[in-house]
Design a protein around this motif. Sequence first.
Motif, short mmCIF file in Angstrom:
data_model
loop_
_atom_site.label_atom_id
_atom_site.label_comp_id
_atom_site.label_asym_id
_atom_site.label_seq_id
_atom_site.Cartn_x
_atom_site.Cartn_y
_atom_site.Cartn_z
N PHE B 368 -3.43 -54.09 -45.87
CA PHE B 368 -3.12 -53.99 -47.29
C PHE B 368 -2.37 -55.23 -47.73
N PHE B 369 -2.56 -55.59 -48.99
CA PHE B 369 -1.71 -56.60 -49.59
C PHE B 369 -1.36 -56.14 -51.00
N ARG B 370 -0.25 -56.66 -51.47
CA ARG B 370 0.30 -56.14 -52.71
C ARG B 370 0.47 -57.25 -53.73
N MET B 371 0.21 -56.92 -54.99
CA MET B 371 0.46 -57.87 -56.07
C MET B 371 1.41 -57.23 -57.07
N PHE B 372 2.35 -58.01 -57.54
CA PHE B 372 3.31 -57.51 -58.53
C PHE B 372 3.21 -58.37 -59.77
N ASP B 373 2.86 -57.75 -60.87
CA ASP B 373 2.77 -58.49 -62.14
C ASP B 373 4.14 -58.44 -62.78
N ARG B 374 4.75 -59.57 -62.91
CA ARG B 374 6.11 -59.62 -63.41
C ARG B 374 6.18 -59.30 -64.89
N GLY B 375 5.17 -59.73 -65.61
CA GLY B 375 5.20 -59.53 -67.05
C GLY B 375 4.95 -58.07 -67.43
N TYR B 376 3.90 -57.52 -66.87
CA TYR B 376 3.52 -56.16 -67.23
C TYR B 376 4.20 -55.12 -66.35
N GLN B 377 5.01 -55.58 -65.42
CA GLN B 377 5.72 -54.66 -64.52
C GLN B 377 4.75 -53.65 -63.89
N GLN B 378 3.65 -54.18 -63.39
CA GLN B 378 2.69 -53.32 -62.68
C GLN B 378 2.50 -53.87 -61.29
N ASP B 379 2.09 -52.99 -60.41
CA ASP B 379 1.79 -53.47 -59.08
C ASP B 379 0.53 -52.79 -58.57
N VAL B 380 -0.09 -53.41 -57.63
CA VAL B 380 -1.33 -52.83 -57.08
C VAL B 380 -1.39 -53.12 -55.58
N THR B 381 -2.02 -52.21 -54.89
CA THR B 381 -2.24 -52.39 -53.45
C THR B 381 -3.73 -52.52 -53.21
N LEU B 382 -4.13 -53.57 -52.55
CA LEU B 382 -5.54 -53.78 -52.24
C LEU B 382 -5.72 -53.91 -50.75
N GLU B 383 -6.96 -53.81 -50.32
CA GLU B 383 -7.21 -53.85 -48.88
C GLU B 383 -8.25 -54.92 -48.56
N ALA B 384 -8.00 -55.64 -47.49
CA ALA B 384 -8.98 -56.61 -46.99
C ALA B 384 -9.67 -56.00 -45.80
N SER B 385 -10.89 -55.58 -46.00
CA SER B 385 -11.60 -54.96 -44.88
C SER B 385 -13.08 -55.23 -44.99
N ARG B 386 -13.74 -55.12 -43.86
CA ARG B 386 -15.17 -55.38 -43.82
C ARG B 386 -15.94 -54.31 -44.61
N GLU B 387 -15.34 -53.15 -44.76
CA GLU B 387 -16.05 -52.10 -45.51
C GLU B 387 -16.22 -52.46 -46.97
N ASN B 388 -15.24 -53.22 -47.48
CA ASN B 388 -15.33 -53.59 -48.89
C ASN B 388 -15.90 -54.98 -49.05
N SER B 389 -16.82 -55.35 -48.17
CA SER B 389 -17.20 -56.76 -48.19
C SER B 389 -18.61 -56.99 -48.68
N LYS B 390 -19.02 -56.18 -49.62
CA LYS B 390 -20.28 -56.50 -50.28
C LYS B 390 -19.98 -57.55 -51.34
N PRO B 391 -20.89 -58.52 -51.45
CA PRO B 391 -20.60 -59.60 -52.40
C PRO B 391 -20.33 -59.08 -53.79
N ARG B 392 -19.24 -59.58 -54.32
CA ARG B 392 -18.84 -59.26 -55.69
C ARG B 392 -18.50 -57.78 -55.90
N SER B 393 -18.29 -57.05 -54.83
CA SER B 393 -17.86 -55.66 -55.02
C SER B 393 -16.39 -55.68 -55.43
N VAL B 394 -16.09 -54.81 -56.39
CA VAL B 394 -14.72 -54.79 -56.92
C VAL B 394 -13.81 -54.04 -55.95
N LEU B 395 -12.66 -54.57 -55.73
CA LEU B 395 -11.71 -53.92 -54.85
C LEU B 395 -11.05 -52.74 -55.55
N LYS B 396 -11.02 -51.65 -54.81
CA LYS B 396 -10.41 -50.46 -55.41
C LYS B 396 -8.94 -50.41 -55.02
#
Lengths: 297, 450
Positions: B368-396
């Motif tokens: 997992f990796f995390r992004m924190f938006d300082r302006g909008y005070q939002q954060d998200v957790t995304l995953e780097a894995s081969r399962e999500n590795s179809k070209p241009r597939s959106v990360l959930k």
Amino acid sequence: MINTMECAVDAQSLISISLMKIHNSRTQRGGIKLHKNLLVSYVLRNARQVYIKEKYAEIYRMQQYEEVMTVCNEIQELNPLDLEAEDAEDEEQARAACCGEEVSVCGSPCHRGAVQPAAHCRTPGALSGCCLLEDVGKEPEPSYYRSCCMEAPPAPHCDQFPANSSAHCNKTTVLDLDTHVVTTVENGYLHQDCCCDALQCGQGAQSSAKKRKVEFGCCASDAEEAPDFTAARKRAKREDCSYSAPDYTDTSNISNLISIFGSGFSGLLSRQADLEQICSKQALASLGAWTRAIVAF
Amino acid sequence: MSCAGPGGGSNDVQWCFSQVKGAIDDDVAEADIISTVEFNQSGELLATGDKGGRVVIFQQEQESKNKPQCRGEYNVYSTFQSHEPEFDYLKSLEIEEKINKIRWLPQKNAAHFLLSTNDKTIKLWKISERDKRPEGYNLKEEDGRYVDPNTVTALRVPVFRPMDLMVEASPRRVFANAHTYHINSISVNSDCETYLSADDLRVNLWHLEITDRSFNIVDIKPANMEDLTEVITAAEFHPNQCNTFVYSSSKGTIRMCDMRAAALCDKHAKLFEEPEDPNNRSFFSEIISSISDVKFSHSGRYLMTRDYLSVKIWDLNMETRPVETYQVHEYLRSKLCSLYENDCIFDKFECCWNGNDSVVMTGSYNNFFRMFDRGYQQDVTLEASRENSKPRSVLKPRKVSTGGKRKKDEISVDSLDFNKKILHTAWHPLDNIIAVATTNNLYIFQEKLN
């Protein structure tokens, strides 16, 4: 993978894990990592503080119990049927005698002179177990050593060890309500243990000297010499990070090492003269004092 | 960054898988473990270093008119062995060849320069292209064999002829023997002439042209090593002020130094430190407060630090506490004992800013990796894995369940794989393209373009 059960944070197992890590780091590729070993030494220090407090509390409780039982047995032997007032008074005095003497906190697993007949003055090991005195008649909180959280260190009073910005030191003041004697014991540190010195101390201590004179070379109790203890602390922090205790090769022999720490601390922490004074005063003064002592912190 | 839910007023960046580099094998060779990732100043080049001492540089394709919705892909541009294992005979120590850091120099001509370092030695590499070669020598055959001069009857002038593009990497400088302890950081100064290198106890200043001398500018080694209480964990130059740098410590403090004040910058100009929360005290307090990475914002106004559980943003004008604190994986606080036993508590996570300093990113476990938006005070957790590795597939977006009841699609803390850790991430300086390194794979994600 992390166990589903949160691991019981036992100070002793943390100590052994930490020592194992330091030991293994010697053989790691790339040389000893100073940063990692420094962090491990902090865990070691923290665990040791907790372990020693636990040990002292346990020993104190054990001794109280044993003394009471001893006295009761003695009384029963003397005159089990005679319960006149003077006997009761004797009994109380005798019981007080057990409880009244300064506890030998050098106890630790070695039990050097720890279990003594009631009337003797115990080896005046340093009163490093401040919680020991604070918690007279009080059980240490069980949550104390079950969770990951330690109690917050008390506000440091220590000016003996200025070099140590994170000194956890306690000053324990005891007021004897009977004699109105105020005695102060400074617990210099709990983390400035001196592994190498402790081992040297340990050698001497294990020869079961009753009085633990702070004669273990560096273990002088003068304030001026305190920085030596700071200096001797944490061999793991050296560049080569060798845990240079000469006899320490077997990491499984943890209990001995811990007992050595225990003795090392007690040698380091007190002013010998004061404690001898305390000891003799206790022996001479009303022996019921301790049971009614107020510990001011 | 992706919005966590139906976005009200958030920045609707969605991240798509773009590429993954590296072997698919589950059996990871130790030498292939990625140890550093860095974009150059234009973002055209992406360098990785690994435990085997190799550097691999990827170059972004020029955007083609055929596929305007795709930014260029990154393809291998150059691979070379930067460092080899060495043996220090005096101390009987092996010196690992692992690349600890790579830093690009600002580009001045056609060639690219980067600094790469292992524990002891820093090297300056020149990466240049060759697409022409001289042909028509009089005394040499095409294959290099020398011609007998007696057989030469006529002379000709050699000419350059086009050839297949070749990218060469050559070591131009070797900066050695200046560090007793393990180097953890290098940072190029904005003056483009000097750079600093930091080990556990010292920071040295080098001139890029001079290899036999360096100036020691910070030395925290105590007279007696048994008095040691903290070490330097990271150091960086200010992005625009060539006299200013910071270094972080294992005690969770950051010191800012001004090189104009004195030759030896042991005395800091500013000390950034947040008091410890006594309620959170544990056996491991010292470990989790140790700072593993420090990064200036591109603007130079802010500092970001990463410790084991959080990311903190500091305003350079306020030393007493951070202006923002983001919890990366607070659910690990109750697991510290286990993480200590398996050594995960010593993992050094890095962090990075996006191009306009509005979002920060850092890694975690379970890939997992995390992004924190300082302006909008939002954060998200995304995953780097081969399962999500179809070209241009959106990360959930992913979620770790901390409470008793685990919702669908959530993963429980005890199911996290602590062997899959993302320590190194990098953000393209100008675009929303990120490079995320898992153990031995490099994932490249791009913003979804409509």
